[in-house]
Each structure stands twice: as structure tokens, then as C-alpha cells.
Write an enzyme that holds these catalytic residues in place. Structure first.
Site, PDB file in Angstrom:
ATOM      1  N   ARG A  57      -0.973   7.004   7.154  1.00 37.81           N
ATOM      2  CA  ARG A  57      -0.765   7.068   5.702  1.00 37.81           C
ATOM      3  C   ARG A  57      -1.265   8.388   5.118  1.00 37.81           C
ATOM      4  NH1 ARG A  57       0.860   1.965   3.937  1.00 37.81           N
ATOM      5  NH2 ARG A  57      -0.083   0.178   4.979  1.00 37.81           N
TER       6      ARG A  57
ATOM      7  N   GLU B 176       8.154   2.531  -5.443  1.00 37.48           N
ATOM      8  CA  GLU B 176       8.149   1.975  -4.087  1.00 37.48           C
ATOM      9  C   GLU B 176       8.203   3.126  -3.084  1.00 37.48           C
ATOM     10  OE1 GLU B 176       7.350   0.039  -1.950  1.00 37.48           O
ATOM     11  OE2 GLU B 176       8.635  -1.726  -1.896  1.00 37.48           O
ATOM     12  N   ASP B 177       7.658   2.912  -1.905  1.00 34.79           N
ATOM     13  CA  ASP B 177       7.701   3.983  -0.903  1.00 34.79           C
ATOM     14  C   ASP B 177       9.087   4.117  -0.294  1.00 34.79           C
ATOM     15  OD1 ASP B 177       7.515   1.550   0.481  1.00 34.79           O
ATOM     16  OD2 ASP B 177       5.942   2.220   1.859  1.00 34.79           O
TER      17      ASP B 177
ATOM     18  N   LYS C 225      16.944   4.055   2.685  1.00 32.57           N
ATOM     19  CA  LYS C 225      17.654   3.956   3.968  1.00 32.57           C
ATOM     20  C   LYS C 225      18.857   3.043   3.767  1.00 32.57           C
ATOM     21  CE  LYS C 225      13.809   3.512   7.185  1.00 32.57           C
ATOM     22  NZ  LYS C 225      13.283   2.765   8.339  1.00 32.57           N
TER      23      LYS C 225
ATOM     24  N   PHE D 237      12.390   5.634  11.617  1.00 31.65           N
ATOM     25  CA  PHE D 237      11.137   5.076  11.110  1.00 31.65           C
ATOM     26  C   PHE D 237      10.239   6.240  10.678  1.00 31.65           C
ATOM     27  CE2 PHE D 237       7.138   2.904  10.762  1.00 31.65           C
ATOM     28  CZ  PHE D 237       7.525   1.702  10.182  1.00 31.65           C
ATOM     29  N   VAL D 238       9.832   6.195   9.409  1.00 26.75           N
ATOM     30  CA  VAL D 238       9.138   7.314   8.788  1.00 26.75           C
ATOM     31  C   VAL D 238       7.689   6.939   8.496  1.00 26.75           C
ATOM     32  CG1 VAL D 238       9.157   8.838   6.764  1.00 26.75           C
ATOM     33  CG2 VAL D 238      11.313   8.077   7.776  1.00 26.75           C
TER      34      VAL D 238
ATOM     35  N   LYS E 151       0.809  -1.211   0.000  1.00 22.84           N
ATOM     36  CA  LYS E 151       0.000   0.000   0.000  1.00 22.84           C
ATOM     37  C   LYS E 151       0.846   1.265   0.000  1.00 22.84           C
ATOM     38  CE  LYS E 151      -3.488  -2.153   2.971  1.00 22.84           C
ATOM     39  NZ  LYS E 151      -4.046  -2.113   4.360  1.00 22.84           N
TER      40      LYS E 151
ATOM     41  N   ASP F 293      14.386  -0.318   2.553  1.00 26.24           N
ATOM     42  CA  ASP F 293      14.966  -0.421   3.883  1.00 26.24           C
ATOM     43  C   ASP F 293      16.011  -1.554   3.841  1.00 26.24           C
ATOM     44  OD1 ASP F 293      15.134   0.010   6.692  1.00 26.24           O
ATOM     45  OD2 ASP F 293      13.584  -1.445   7.093  1.00 26.24           O
TER      46      ASP F 293
HETATM   47  P1  IMP Z   1      12.423  -3.760   3.230  1.00 29.14           P
HETATM   48  O1  IMP Z   1      11.969  -5.061   2.678  1.00 29.14           O
HETATM   49  O2  IMP Z   1      13.054  -3.909   4.577  1.00 29.14           O
HETATM   50  O3  IMP Z   1      13.300  -2.972   2.285  1.00 29.14           O
HETATM   51  O4  IMP Z   1      11.155  -2.926   3.570  1.00 29.14           O
HETATM   52  C1  IMP Z   1      10.381  -2.353   2.618  1.00 29.14           C
HETATM   53  C2  IMP Z   1       8.997  -2.097   3.139  1.00 29.14           C
HETATM   54  O5  IMP Z   1       8.965  -1.993   4.559  1.00 29.14           O
HETATM   55  C3  IMP Z   1       8.517  -0.766   2.619  1.00 29.14           C
HETATM   56  O6  IMP Z   1       7.874  -0.919   1.378  1.00 29.14           O
HETATM   57  C4  IMP Z   1       7.609  -0.298   3.728  1.00 29.14           C
HETATM   58  O7  IMP Z   1       6.304  -0.777   3.549  1.00 29.14           O
HETATM   59  C5  IMP Z   1       8.193  -0.904   4.991  1.00 29.14           C
HETATM   60  N1  IMP Z   1       9.068   0.059   5.696  1.00 29.14           N
HETATM   61  C6  IMP Z   1      10.407   0.029   5.829  1.00 29.14           C
HETATM   62  N2  IMP Z   1      10.874   1.075   6.520  1.00 29.14           N
HETATM   63  C7  IMP Z   1       9.784   1.809   6.838  1.00 29.14           C
HETATM   64  C8  IMP Z   1       9.598   3.065   7.525  1.00 29.14           C
HETATM   65  O8  IMP Z   1      10.533   3.740   7.993  1.00 29.14           O
HETATM   66  N3  IMP Z   1       8.313   3.485   7.628  1.00 29.14           N
HETATM   67  C9  IMP Z   1       7.247   2.807   7.122  1.00 29.14           C
HETATM   68  N4  IMP Z   1       7.384   1.659   6.449  1.00 29.14           N
HETATM   69  C10 IMP Z   1       8.634   1.159   6.319  1.00 29.14           C
HETATM   70 MG    MG Z   2       4.205  -0.640   5.406  1.00 28.66          MG
END
Ligand code: IMP
Ligand code: MG
Length: 181
Positions: A167, A101-102, A133, A154-155, A45, A105
Site C-alpha cells: 500500500r 474508490e481505489d 478495469k 492486478f495492481v 482501506k 473491478d
Molecule cells: P470489485 O468488487 O471486484 O469491483 O473489487 C473492488 C475491490 O477489490 C477494490 O476496492 C480493491 O480493494 C480490490 N481490487 C480489485 N482489483 C484489484 C487490484 O488490481 N489490485 C488491488 N486490489 C484490487
Molecule cells: Mg484490497
């Protein structure tokens, strides 16, 4: 900097700062894809707000698809597991794909999405992430366009959530205090 709408939040990027950066990304991506418009794949989302603004900054006759993935539980710590909650409605074979992508991480979610889209035979795959990040990365993933590079915070806001909240906050904010359960 704009005032935070809530005492649990500290504004990192105001709505105005985001709009200015989205306009820049729009120009850069429009120039790169002139003559071969991509299919934009908005990852749900979290990217729904960013994708809505970004596609309106793209001067291209593009198509938009949504891919729902869930990579987190309800908190702020990655489970490492990725689950498809909503699939694409059209094949991507032979197409140029721009993933929106948002946030990247650990990179685990994006790595999964990239392997899925590549396995389905896309001609090219590029990634535009609102936030990056890099200090948290666990797997190498290519991120072609980045809105803002941030540290280990954490954002929430502008589509990003904590336990599905925040959101709809217009700014990108650091979450100082998780919401009460
Ligand atoms: P990754 O798989 O660890 O790279 O995480 C990616 C997903 O984790 C993103 O698409 C977000 O939905 C969620 N996410 C990671 N860091 C944050 C944050 O700081 N705030 C909100 N959602 C996050
Ligand atoms: Mg999320």
C-alpha cells in the site's frame, strides 16, 4: 517511466503521472461541485492515499467520511462478498455524496456501496475511482470520474494492496509475482 521499487512489481504509473492526473480530476470535480460541496466518502482501506491527495486538489469546503469495506480475502480473487468493517460517522440523508474508490473491478463492491448510500437517503451520489478495469465487470455501475482505465492486471501501490502489502509504494505497479505467504 519510473523504476519499480521491487522486482515483483512493474511500474504502470509513476508518482509524477498520478499527481498530474489527480490535479486534473481535482479541477474537474471542483468545477462540477461549485456552490454545493459534497461529502467525500473515502472507501477504506484502498482509497486512503488517493483520497488524501484528491481532497487537497479540491477547492471546495468539503467534509470527509470513511467507509471501511472488505471485498476480497487475502489473495487476488474476488469472493463476491462485501462486509462493512467501519461505518460512516454522520448521516448522509439529503447530502451530495462523492464516493472515492481505489479500483472498480467486478463492480460488486461499488454496487453494494451505492445501494447502501442510496438507501440512507443521499440526495446525489457520484463516484470517483482511481482505476477502472472495465473488462472484468460483472455488474453495471456508474463511475463518474476515472483516473486511469486499465486492462486485466492486478495492481498494487498508492494505497492498493495484495494481502495487505505494497500500500505504501508511491507508484501504481503491476504485481508480477504474489508475495510469499
Ligand atoms: P470489485 O468488487 O471486484 O469491483 O473489487 C473492488 C475491490 O477489490 C477494490 O476496492 C480493491 O480493494 C480490490 N481490487 C480489485 N482489483 C484489484 C487490484 O488490481 N489490485 C488491488 N486490489 C484490487
Ligand atoms: Mg484490497
Amino acid at each position: 517511466m519510473a523504476e519499480s521499487p521491487n522486482e515483483a512489481l512493474r511500474t504502470l504509473y509513476s508518482a509524477e503521472m498520478i499527481a498530474a492526473r489527480v490535479a486534473e480530476l481535482g479541477q474537474q470535480i471542483s468545477a462540477a461541485y461549485t456552490g454545493r460541496p459534497p461529502i467525500v466518502v473515502s472507501i477504506l482501506k484502498g482509497s486512503f492515499v488517493f483520497a488524501a491527495d484528491l481532497v487537497r486538489a479540491l477547492a471546495l469546503p468539503l467534509r470527509i467520511e470513511f467507509l471501511g469495506v472488505q471485498s476480497y480475502g487475502s489473495g487476488t480473487v474476488s469472493t463476491g462478498a462485501v462486509q462493512i468493517t467501519q461505518d460512516l460517522t454522520h448521516p448522509v440523508e439529503g447530502q451530495d455524496i462523492l464516493i472515492v474508490e481505489d479500483i472498480v473491478d467486478t463492480g460488486l463492491t461499488l454496487a453494494y456501496i451505492l445501494s447502501l448510500i442510496r438507501a440512507r437517503g443521499a440526495r446525489s451520489v457520484k463516484v470517483c475511482a482511481l482505476l477502472d478495469k472495465p473488462s472484468r465487470r460483472r455488474v453495471e455501475v456508474p463511475v463518474d470520474y476515472v483516473g486511469f482505465t486499465i486492462g486485466d492486471v492486478f495492481v498494487v501501490g498508492y494505497g492498493l494492496d495484495c494481502a495487505e502489502l505494497y500500500r505504501n509504494v508511491p507508484a501504481l505497479c503491476e504485481l508480477l509475482q504474489p508475495p510469499a505467504p
